[in-house]
Design a protein around this motif. Structure first.
Motif, PDB file in Angstrom:
ATOM      1  N   LYS A  17       0.846  -1.203   0.000  1.00 58.31           N
ATOM      2  CA  LYS A  17       0.000   0.000   0.000  1.00 58.31           C
ATOM      3  C   LYS A  17       0.875   1.245   0.000  1.00 58.31           C
ATOM      4  O   LYS A  17       0.635   2.194  -0.751  1.00 58.31           O
ATOM      5  N   HIS A  18       1.893   1.223   0.841  1.00 53.18           N
ATOM      6  CA  HIS A  18       2.797   2.370   0.966  1.00 53.18           C
ATOM      7  C   HIS A  18       3.554   2.618  -0.350  1.00 53.18           C
ATOM      8  O   HIS A  18       3.693   3.765  -0.784  1.00 53.18           O
ATOM      9  N   GLU A  19       4.037   1.557  -0.984  1.00 52.46           N
ATOM     10  CA  GLU A  19       4.776   1.703  -2.245  1.00 52.46           C
ATOM     11  C   GLU A  19       3.901   2.287  -3.344  1.00 52.46           C
ATOM     12  O   GLU A  19       4.345   3.159  -4.104  1.00 52.46           O
ATOM     13  N   VAL A  20       2.663   1.829  -3.444  1.00 51.00           N
ATOM     14  CA  VAL A  20       1.742   2.347  -4.472  1.00 51.00           C
ATOM     15  C   VAL A  20       1.464   3.819  -4.227  1.00 51.00           C
ATOM     16  O   VAL A  20       1.545   4.640  -5.145  1.00 51.00           O
ATOM     17  N   LEU A  21       1.138   4.173  -2.994  1.00 47.69           N
ATOM     18  CA  LEU A  21       0.840   5.570  -2.656  1.00 47.69           C
ATOM     19  C   LEU A  21       2.054   6.458  -2.927  1.00 47.69           C
ATOM     20  O   LEU A  21       1.924   7.522  -3.551  1.00 47.69           O
ATOM     21  N   GLU A  22       3.221   6.035  -2.496  1.00 47.05           N
ATOM     22  CA  GLU A  22       4.441   6.808  -2.702  1.00 47.05           C
ATOM     23  C   GLU A  22       4.736   6.989  -4.198  1.00 47.05           C
ATOM     24  O   GLU A  22       5.110   8.071  -4.641  1.00 47.05           O
ATOM     25  N   TYR A  23       4.541   5.939  -4.977  1.00 47.97           N
ATOM     26  CA  TYR A  23       4.776   5.973  -6.426  1.00 47.97           C
ATOM     27  C   TYR A  23       3.868   7.019  -7.084  1.00 47.97           C
ATOM     28  O   TYR A  23       4.316   7.831  -7.905  1.00 47.97           O
ATOM     29  N   LYS A  30       6.207  15.408  -9.216  1.00 44.84           N
ATOM     30  CA  LYS A  30       7.296  15.627 -10.162  1.00 44.84           C
ATOM     31  C   LYS A  30       6.816  16.261 -11.458  1.00 44.84           C
ATOM     32  O   LYS A  30       7.378  17.233 -11.932  1.00 44.84           O
ATOM     33  N   ASN A  31       5.763  15.711 -12.044  1.00 44.23           N
ATOM     34  CA  ASN A  31       5.367  16.211 -13.355  1.00 44.23           C
ATOM     35  C   ASN A  31       3.857  16.200 -13.589  1.00 44.23           C
ATOM     36  O   ASN A  31       3.419  16.244 -14.723  1.00 44.23           O
ATOM     37  N   GLY A  32       3.080  16.120 -12.532  1.00 42.69           N
ATOM     38  CA  GLY A  32       1.629  16.143 -12.693  1.00 42.69           C
ATOM     39  C   GLY A  32       1.093  14.960 -13.471  1.00 42.69           C
ATOM     40  O   GLY A  32       0.060  15.043 -14.118  1.00 42.69           O
ATOM     41  N   LYS A  33       1.800  13.854 -13.413  1.00 42.78           N
ATOM     42  CA  LYS A  33       1.414  12.644 -14.148  1.00 42.78           C
ATOM     43  C   LYS A  33      -0.013  12.231 -13.813  1.00 42.78           C
ATOM     44  O   LYS A  33      -0.484  12.417 -12.713  1.00 42.78           O
ATOM     45  N   LYS A  55      -8.941  -7.249 -21.869  1.00 43.30           N
ATOM     46  CA  LYS A  55      -7.635  -7.573 -21.289  1.00 43.30           C
ATOM     47  C   LYS A  55      -6.623  -6.482 -21.639  1.00 43.30           C
ATOM     48  O   LYS A  55      -5.836  -6.054 -20.790  1.00 43.30           O
ATOM     49  N   ASN A  56      -6.664  -5.995 -22.875  1.00 43.81           N
ATOM     50  CA  ASN A  56      -5.744  -4.934 -23.287  1.00 43.81           C
ATOM     51  C   ASN A  56      -5.974  -3.651 -22.490  1.00 43.81           C
ATOM     52  O   ASN A  56      -5.020  -2.964 -22.124  1.00 43.81           O
ATOM     53  N   ILE A  57      -7.240  -3.336 -22.231  1.00 38.11           N
ATOM     54  CA  ILE A  57      -7.557  -2.142 -21.434  1.00 38.11           C
ATOM     55  C   ILE A  57      -6.965  -2.292 -20.037  1.00 38.11           C
ATOM     56  O   ILE A  57      -6.321  -1.372 -19.518  1.00 38.11           O
ATOM     57  N   LEU A  58      -7.177  -3.448 -19.418  1.00 40.87           N
ATOM     58  CA  LEU A  58      -6.627  -3.682 -18.080  1.00 40.87           C
ATOM     59  C   LEU A  58      -5.103  -3.608 -18.085  1.00 40.87           C
ATOM     60  O   LEU A  58      -4.502  -3.018 -17.182  1.00 40.87           O
ATOM     61  N   ASN A  59      -4.494  -4.191 -19.100  1.00 45.02           N
ATOM     62  CA  ASN A  59      -3.028  -4.205 -19.157  1.00 45.02           C
ATOM     63  C   ASN A  59      -2.434  -2.849 -19.520  1.00 45.02           C
ATOM     64  O   ASN A  59      -1.235  -2.639 -19.349  1.00 45.02           O
ATOM     65  N   ASN A  60      -3.255  -1.924 -19.992  1.00 45.24           N
ATOM     66  CA  ASN A  60      -2.775  -0.565 -20.242  1.00 45.24           C
ATOM     67  C   ASN A  60      -2.814   0.310 -18.987  1.00 45.24           C
ATOM     68  O   ASN A  60      -2.289   1.416 -18.996  1.00 45.24           O
ATOM     69  N   ALA A  61      -3.436  -0.197 -17.945  1.00 48.99           N
ATOM     70  CA  ALA A  61      -3.446   0.540 -16.681  1.00 48.99           C
ATOM     71  C   ALA A  61      -2.049   0.474 -16.075  1.00 48.99           C
ATOM     72  O   ALA A  61      -1.426  -0.589 -16.041  1.00 48.99           O
ATOM     73  N   GLU A  62      -1.575   1.604 -15.611  1.00 45.58           N
ATOM     74  CA  GLU A  62      -0.249   1.616 -14.999  1.00 45.58           C
ATOM     75  C   GLU A  62      -0.257   0.857 -13.674  1.00 45.58           C
ATOM     76  O   GLU A  62       0.729   0.213 -13.315  1.00 45.58           O
ATOM     77  N   ILE A  63      -1.384   0.927 -12.984  1.00 43.92           N
ATOM     78  CA  ILE A  63      -1.507   0.248 -11.697  1.00 43.92           C
ATOM     79  C   ILE A  63      -2.770  -0.605 -11.718  1.00 43.92           C
ATOM     80  O   ILE A  63      -3.857  -0.105 -12.023  1.00 43.92           O
ATOM     81  N   ALA A  64      -2.612  -1.886 -11.396  1.00 47.85           N
ATOM     82  CA  ALA A  64      -3.736  -2.822 -11.302  1.00 47.85           C
ATOM     83  C   ALA A  64      -3.663  -3.438  -9.905  1.00 47.85           C
ATOM     84  O   ALA A  64      -2.862  -4.330  -9.650  1.00 47.85           O
ATOM     85  N   LEU A  65      -4.471  -2.921  -9.011  1.00 48.45           N
ATOM     86  CA  LEU A  65      -4.382  -3.326  -7.610  1.00 48.45           C
ATOM     87  C   LEU A  65      -4.896  -4.747  -7.371  1.00 48.45           C
ATOM     88  O   LEU A  65      -5.946  -5.118  -7.894  1.00 48.45           O
ATOM     89  N   PRO A  66      -4.182  -5.527  -6.551  1.00 48.54           N
ATOM     90  CA  PRO A  66      -4.719  -6.814  -6.112  1.00 48.54           C
ATOM     91  C   PRO A  66      -5.757  -6.524  -5.028  1.00 48.54           C
ATOM     92  O   PRO A  66      -5.501  -6.626  -3.835  1.00 48.54           O
ATOM     93  N   ASP A  67      -6.921  -6.109  -5.461  1.00 49.20           N
ATOM     94  CA  ASP A  67      -7.948  -5.549  -4.586  1.00 49.20           C
ATOM     95  C   ASP A  67      -8.684  -6.610  -3.776  1.00 49.20           C
ATOM     96  O   ASP A  67      -8.848  -6.480  -2.584  1.00 49.20           O
ATOM     97  N   ALA A 100      -4.603  16.298  -0.123  1.00 46.49           N
ATOM     98  CA  ALA A 100      -5.358  17.430   0.424  1.00 46.49           C
ATOM     99  C   ALA A 100      -4.416  18.477   1.016  1.00 46.49           C
ATOM    100  O   ALA A 100      -4.767  19.645   1.113  1.00 46.49           O
ATOM    101  N   GLU A 101      -3.210  18.045   1.362  1.00 47.35           N
ATOM    102  CA  GLU A 101      -2.213  18.952   1.956  1.00 47.35           C
ATOM    103  C   GLU A 101      -1.204  19.442   0.921  1.00 47.35           C
ATOM    104  O   GLU A 101      -0.223  20.078   1.272  1.00 47.35           O
ATOM    105  N   LYS A 102      -1.439  19.129  -0.348  1.00 42.74           N
ATOM    106  CA  LYS A 102      -0.489  19.489  -1.407  1.00 42.74           C
ATOM    107  C   LYS A 102      -1.219  20.244  -2.528  1.00 42.74           C
ATOM    108  O   LYS A 102      -2.433  20.166  -2.626  1.00 42.74           O
ATOM    109  N   PRO A 103      -0.457  20.930  -3.374  1.00 48.39           N
ATOM    110  CA  PRO A 103      -1.081  21.630  -4.508  1.00 48.39           C
ATOM    111  C   PRO A 103      -1.365  20.673  -5.665  1.00 48.39           C
ATOM    112  O   PRO A 103      -0.860  20.835  -6.772  1.00 48.39           O
ATOM    113  N   ILE A 104      -2.142  19.648  -5.387  1.00 54.69           N
ATOM    114  CA  ILE A 104      -2.472  18.619  -6.373  1.00 54.69           C
ATOM    115  C   ILE A 104      -3.990  18.549  -6.499  1.00 54.69           C
ATOM    116  O   ILE A 104      -4.699  18.536  -5.494  1.00 54.69           O
ATOM    117  N   THR A 105      -4.476  18.509  -7.737  1.00 52.53           N
ATOM    118  CA  THR A 105      -5.911  18.391  -7.991  1.00 52.53           C
ATOM    119  C   THR A 105      -6.209  16.969  -8.453  1.00 52.53           C
ATOM    120  O   THR A 105      -5.460  16.396  -9.236  1.00 52.53           O
TER     121      THR A 105
END
Length: 135
Positions: A17-23, A30-33, A55-67, A100-105
């Motif tokens: 969880k921490h690695e995903v959030l930090e990423y 860094k660049n508003g990705k 399957k292609n749509i899912l594999n195009n997601a940068e993050i696919a959580l083991p939810d 909420a504590e950062k200049p991120i929308t």
């Protein structure tokens, strides 16, 4: 990029969880990705196995959580170990709390009519500094 392990040829992110959030936070700062995050469960994996486009749509997601726990169990049956279960709800809550504590929308997409707006409204009440943008 975060490591992925594959179940039925769908890549599932293998991170804590921490690695995903930090990423995500680092990319936003860094660049508003922008991130496309999916939360495949066993039913979604079976559907994707039958439908190449999906399957292609899912594999195009940068993050696919083991939810779901079903994805974790399927991985164990197949000899694939994930670092931990990361639910979409938990990631969303933690992400909103931090940004909420950062200049991120943030923006929300999906659900039925008005669901994204209602979600944003509830999260802004919970995290008053949260900035939400709508397209």
């Amino acid at each position: 990029m975060l490591e992925k392990k594959f179940i039925l040829n769908v890549g599932i992110t293998n991170a804590t969880k921490h690695e995903v959030l930090e990423y995500i936070i680092k990319g936003l700062e860094k660049n508003g990705k922008k991130y496309f995050v999916v939360t495949p469960n066993p039913e979604i994996l079976v559907l994707a196995h039958k439908a190449k486009t999906y399957k292609n749509i899912l594999n195009n997601a940068e993050i696919a959580l083991p939810d779901g726990i079903g994805v974790i169990i399927a991985g164990e049956i197949l000899g694939i170990r994930f670092k931990e279960r990361v639910t979409g709800v938990e990631l969303l809550e933690n992400l909103c709390r931090v940004v909420a504590e950062k200049p991120i929308t943030v923006g929300f997409l999906g659900g039925g009519d008005g669901i994204a707006e209602k979600t944003a409204e509830c999260l802004v009440k919970k995290y008053p500094g949260l900035k939400v943008g709508f397209v």
